[in-house]
Design an enzyme around this catalytic site. Structure first.
Site, PDB file in Angstrom:
ATOM      1  CG  ASP A 113      31.552 -28.472 -18.183  1.00  0.00           C
ATOM      2  OD1 ASP A 113      30.600 -27.678 -18.251  1.00  0.00           O
ATOM      3  OD2 ASP A 113      32.643 -28.260 -18.754  1.00  0.00           O
ATOM      4  CB  ALA A 139      28.078 -28.072 -20.100  1.00  0.00           C
ATOM      5  CG  ASP A 140      29.012 -29.025 -14.647  1.00  0.00           C
ATOM      6  OD1 ASP A 140      28.190 -29.889 -14.990  1.00  0.00           O
ATOM      7  OD2 ASP A 140      30.149 -29.304 -14.224  1.00  0.00           O
ATOM      8  CB  ILE A 141      27.793 -22.530 -15.093  1.00  0.00           C
ATOM      9  CG1 ILE A 141      28.989 -22.783 -14.157  1.00  0.00           C
ATOM     10  CG2 ILE A 141      27.157 -21.181 -14.784  1.00  0.00           C
ATOM     11  CD1 ILE A 141      30.184 -21.908 -14.431  1.00  0.00           C
ATOM     12  N   GLY A 162      22.734 -25.471 -14.340  1.00  0.00           N
ATOM     13  CA  GLY A 162      22.249 -24.942 -13.069  1.00  0.00           C
ATOM     14  C   GLY A 162      21.303 -23.772 -13.256  1.00  0.00           C
TER      15      GLY A 162
END
Length: 403
Positions: A145, A173-175, A178
């Protein structure tokens, strides 16, 4: 009411945050999520603490892990063994969706890549989440991220003008990756209802972060000028930033000239909207510094509640800058079910505090069926329910170290 994805089976080969965020949302929507973990250790984030949620027998699991792993069943599989690989192939043949975040090509050597599994299940929707995607010069690199935030430009936009580039306070960025993964999976499900065929989905943290630049990205592509960090300010709207009061800070988010006039009348400076420097939003953007200097002198003389309550009553967008204690005690947040307590029998206090799902349906529902599982808690039951294995077969797999 039933959940919209009730009856769908999701094989979850993800860990850390982007993939687990996607599969938790699919689980909230009713999907049966089978989380595959390493025997003994499980997902790395189980140990990413403190703080920890402690069970009655003293086992500690990080709050970080609980934030993205509810509504899942944990099955331990040693993917390095032939028996473990076959178990995953068998499970994939019974599932609708598979989500994984191994390095590019990492599952091919186990016969668990999309072409191999598609031969067993033509309707399988297979979603890969990586740092940089399946193609391009960076594809082989490990992605995180923090790297995506830096390389994708958002850190250059975040922070005070005279400060260092700054990452967003959570792994956005991760969220967001997802979230894009769930959107893509749902679109692929719709395609499958029409054609009977699954498909492969390739998602990258960097791609997601670049897409998330939205209007600032278009500002640059249109003008050719690099945007500069503006702290809490907005590049295209003024006044639109954090403002000081006598006992805290509030957000003033004036979106049009009418709202600006209402604010100025309430603030006791009715002459400002007729000043040639501030007549329109474009004028205010060009003369933001002088306007903010004047407004700061005014807003700092009154308490927070004076501005938040008074301006809200006039229809001028505003709100306090809340710390998390105030967020989770806010009556609006509570009314909307964004803080909840889930039963968790294993926990020392018998429950766990969670953040709610923001989706509200009229005909179906979001479900909170179970808190995050302990490592391998559901291995035997899943292998029995889905693959029909008996106690003897499961014991043999355990003896061989496959589970």
């Amino acid at each position: 009411m039933t959940a919209p994805l009730d009856g769908l089976k999701i094989l979850d080969l993800t860990r850390i945050l982007a993939g687990p965020t996607a599969t938790q949302l699919l689980g909230d929507l009713g999907g049966e999520v089978i989380k595959i973990e390493r025997p003994g250790e499980g997902d790395d984030t189980r140990r990413w603490g403190p703080p920890f949620v402690e069970t009655k027998d003293g086992v500690k699991t990080a709050a970080y892990f609980h934030s993205a792993n509810r509504n899942k069943r944990s099955v331990t599989v040693d993917i390095s063994t032939a028996e473990g690989q076959q178990l995953l192939r068998d499970l994939a043949s019974h599932c609708d969706i598979l989500v994984e975040n191994f390095k590019v090509g990492g599952l091919a050597k186990y016969g668990l890549d999309y072409p191999s599994l598609r031969a067993l299940n033509e309707g399988l929707i297979y979603c890969s989440i990586t740092g940089f995607g399946q193609t391009g010069p960076y594809a082989p690199r490990a992605g995180y991220d923090y790297l995506a935030q830096g390389m994708g430009g958002i850190m250059s936009l975040t922070g005070e003008p005279d400060g260092d580039p700054m990452k967003v306070g959570i792994g956005i960025a991760d969220i967001m990756c997802g979230m894009y993964a769930v959107s893509a999976v749902l679109a692929a499900l719709f395609h499958r209802t029409r054609t009977g065929r699954g498909q492969y989905i390739d998602l990258a943290l960097l791609d997601t972060q670049v897409a998330w630049l939205t209007y600032e990205g278009l500002n640059y592509l249109t003008s050719g000028r690099e945007p500069v960090r503006q702290g809490s300010e907005h590049p295209n709207i003024v006044p639109y930033r954090v403002m000081p009061s006598s006992d805290g800070h509030f957000i003033l988010a004036v979106g049009n000239d009418g709202q600006f006039r209402k604010f100025c009348e309430y603030a006791g400076c009715p002459e400002l909207p007729d000043d040639p420097r501030y007549l329109t939003n474009s004028d205010r953007v060009l003369n933001r510094r002088s306007l903010y200097d004047r407004l700061f002198e005014i807003t700092v003389t009154k308490p927070l509640d004076h501005w938040v309550q008074g301006l809200a009553a006039l229809g001028v967008p505003c709100g306090p800058v809340n710390t998390l204690d105030r967020v989770f005690a806010d009556p609006q947040v509570l009314e909307r079910g964004m803080r909840l307590s889930m039963p968790y029998e294993a926990a020392a206090k018998g429950s766990i505090e969670m953040i709610g799902n923001p989706i509200k349906f009229s005909e179906t529902e979001v479900t909170y069926r179970n808190a995050a599982p302990s490592v391998g808690a559901d291995t035997d039951k899943v292998l029995t329910d889905i693959l029909g294995l008996d106690e003897t077969a499961i014991a043999a797999l355990r003896e061989k170290g496959a589970i």
